[in-house]
Each structure stands twice: as C-alpha cells, then as structure tokens.
Design a protein around this motif. Structure first.
Motif, PDB file in Angstrom:
ATOM      1  N   MET A  90      32.982  44.854  31.564  1.00 50.45           N
ATOM      2  CA  MET A  90      34.019  45.057  32.580  1.00 50.45           C
ATOM      3  C   MET A  90      35.217  45.735  31.940  1.00 50.45           C
ATOM      4  SD  MET A  90      33.927  41.415  34.531  1.00 50.45           S
ATOM      5  CE  MET A  90      32.482  40.899  35.442  1.00 50.45           C
ATOM      6  N   GLN A 133      34.517  51.732  38.246  1.00 51.45           N
ATOM      7  CA  GLN A 133      34.753  50.294  38.299  1.00 51.45           C
ATOM      8  C   GLN A 133      35.995  49.978  39.136  1.00 51.45           C
ATOM      9  OE1 GLN A 133      34.519  47.840  34.822  1.00 51.45           O
ATOM     10  NE2 GLN A 133      32.670  48.850  34.076  1.00 51.45           N
ATOM     11  N   GLY A 148      34.486  38.839  41.192  1.00 48.25           N
ATOM     12  CA  GLY A 148      35.398  39.130  40.112  1.00 48.25           C
ATOM     13  C   GLY A 148      35.327  38.076  39.057  1.00 48.25           C
ATOM     14  N   ALA A 180      35.869  47.908  42.546  1.00 49.26           N
ATOM     15  CA  ALA A 180      36.637  46.666  42.552  1.00 49.26           C
ATOM     16  C   ALA A 180      37.633  46.648  43.711  1.00 49.26           C
ATOM     17  CB  ALA A 180      37.352  46.476  41.218  1.00 49.26           C
ATOM     18  N   LEU A 191      26.844  44.756  37.755  1.00 49.24           N
ATOM     19  CA  LEU A 191      28.080  45.472  37.459  1.00 49.24           C
ATOM     20  C   LEU A 191      27.877  46.956  37.741  1.00 49.24           C
ATOM     21  CD1 LEU A 191      30.985  45.197  36.221  1.00 49.24           C
ATOM     22  CD2 LEU A 191      29.941  45.978  34.090  1.00 49.24           C
ATOM     23  N   GLU A 200      39.832  44.935  36.350  1.00 50.32           N
ATOM     24  CA  GLU A 200      39.881  43.863  37.345  1.00 50.32           C
ATOM     25  C   GLU A 200      41.122  44.118  38.186  1.00 50.32           C
ATOM     26  OE1 GLU A 200      40.139  38.987  37.523  1.00 50.32           O
ATOM     27  OE2 GLU A 200      38.918  39.940  35.973  1.00 50.32           O
ATOM     28  N   THR A 207      39.283  40.709  41.131  1.00 53.53           N
ATOM     29  CA  THR A 207      38.014  41.228  41.629  1.00 53.53           C
ATOM     30  C   THR A 207      37.554  42.369  40.733  1.00 53.53           C
ATOM     31  OG1 THR A 207      38.732  40.675  43.871  1.00 53.53           O
ATOM     32  CG2 THR A 207      36.864  42.169  43.675  1.00 53.53           C
ATOM     33  N   THR A 208      36.266  42.372  40.413  1.00 54.37           N
ATOM     34  CA  THR A 208      35.693  43.412  39.562  1.00 54.37           C
ATOM     35  C   THR A 208      34.703  44.243  40.357  1.00 54.37           C
ATOM     36  OG1 THR A 208      33.882  42.019  38.779  1.00 54.37           O
ATOM     37  CG2 THR A 208      35.968  41.908  37.544  1.00 54.37           C
ATOM     38  N   SER A 209      33.926  45.041  39.660  1.00 58.45           N
ATOM     39  CA  SER A 209      32.961  45.917  40.324  1.00 58.45           C
ATOM     40  C   SER A 209      31.574  45.284  40.416  1.00 58.45           C
ATOM     41  CB  SER A 209      32.890  47.271  39.606  1.00 58.45           C
ATOM     42  OG  SER A 209      32.406  47.104  38.290  1.00 58.45           O
ATOM     43  N   PHE A 261      37.722  40.708  29.413  1.00 53.77           N
ATOM     44  CA  PHE A 261      37.293  39.930  30.567  1.00 53.77           C
ATOM     45  C   PHE A 261      36.093  39.077  30.180  1.00 53.77           C
ATOM     46  CE2 PHE A 261      39.058  43.905  32.472  1.00 53.77           C
ATOM     47  CZ  PHE A 261      40.211  43.341  32.979  1.00 53.77           C
TER      48      PHE A 261
END
Length: 149
Positions: A118, A52, A145, A56, A43, A121, A35-37, A113
């Motif tokens: 990014m 981030q 993500g 996330a 983003l 994660e 999972t990301t921001s 990524f």
C-alpha cells in the motif's frame, strides 16, 4: 450508538478485528475512515500511487452513498503516502476527483501501512444532511482500508 449517529460497514477485514466502521454519520457530518485501494480483498494499483489514490478515493466516496452524499458534499480530505516522490501522482488523482469541490486537504508522508504494498491511504469528511444508511452494510465494493492500523 445514539440515534444521531449512524454507521456503515464495508466488509474490510480490519473492521471486525480492530472494531471500526467505514463511515460514521453524526448530525450533518459524515466521516470516512482511512481507506485504501483494496477491493474484494485485492489491492488494486500495486506499485502505482496514482491508481491507488484514485481507487482509494472512489472507495471512500462509495461509503458516502448510503447516506445520500457524494463528491459535492466533501469538505475535507486527508492523504497519507509512504513516499514523498508520489505527491504529484496522488495530487493528480485528487484534483481529477475534487477540482470542482475544492475541499480542505491535508497530505502527509508516513512510514508505512499494514500491507507494505500500500502506497496511499485516504480519509474523507462530508457535510450535508445524510439520509439513513441502507441497513448496516454499505456493500463490499465500498472498499477496504487499513483503518490507520
């Protein structure tokens, strides 16, 4: 999918194209995918590894909510960074969220990524008696993500 496994989608564009779920409950365990921001396709925290990581982890924790689980149920975290220089910033975000829980944690530096903006994660594993998810969708705010892709 067996009755012992339940899945939640977050609306991430990669869930359909790659074929994965944001979170999967199997017995007393819930696994949250990378999972990301990302929120609503945007983003958050561009250029800021602390922000981030914070977003996330918040997105990943939201994926636990449909199962009735939260931060207190997290037993493992994984953090993937693109730069070793960001370890302290990402560690600070982790500590702020998980200091009272103290899950097993892994932090790795990776080459990149799917989106070069990014920096972070994260993945979560939670242990508890997950309740039934609210339908198949955990809500668009559950973040998105890269799914490790």
């Amino acid at each position: 999918m067996t009755s012992a496994q339940r899945r939640v989608q977050s609306g991430s564009p990669w869930e359909e194209s790659i074929g994965f779920a944001r979170a999967v409950a199997a017995g007393d365990r819930v696994l949250v995918s990378g999972t990301t921001s990302l929120r609503a396709g945007v983003l958050l925290g561009e250029g800021d590894p602390y922000e981030q990581a914070r977003v996330a982890f918040t997105n990943a924790l939201e994926a636990l909510e449909p199962f009735g689980l939260g931060v207190q149920d997290v037993v493992r975290t994984r953090m993937y960074l693109t730069h070793a220089r960001d370890v302290d910033a990402v560690g600070r975000a982790h500590r702020e969220l998980f200091d009272q829980v103290r899950p097993a944690a892994t932090l790795l530096v990776v080459s990149g990524f799917v989106d070069s903006r990014m920096l972070v994660e994260v993945e979560l594993e939670a242990y508890g008696a997950p309740g039934a998810p609210d339908g198949e969708r955990g809500g668009a705010s559950a973040g998105g993500g890269g799914g490790g892709a």
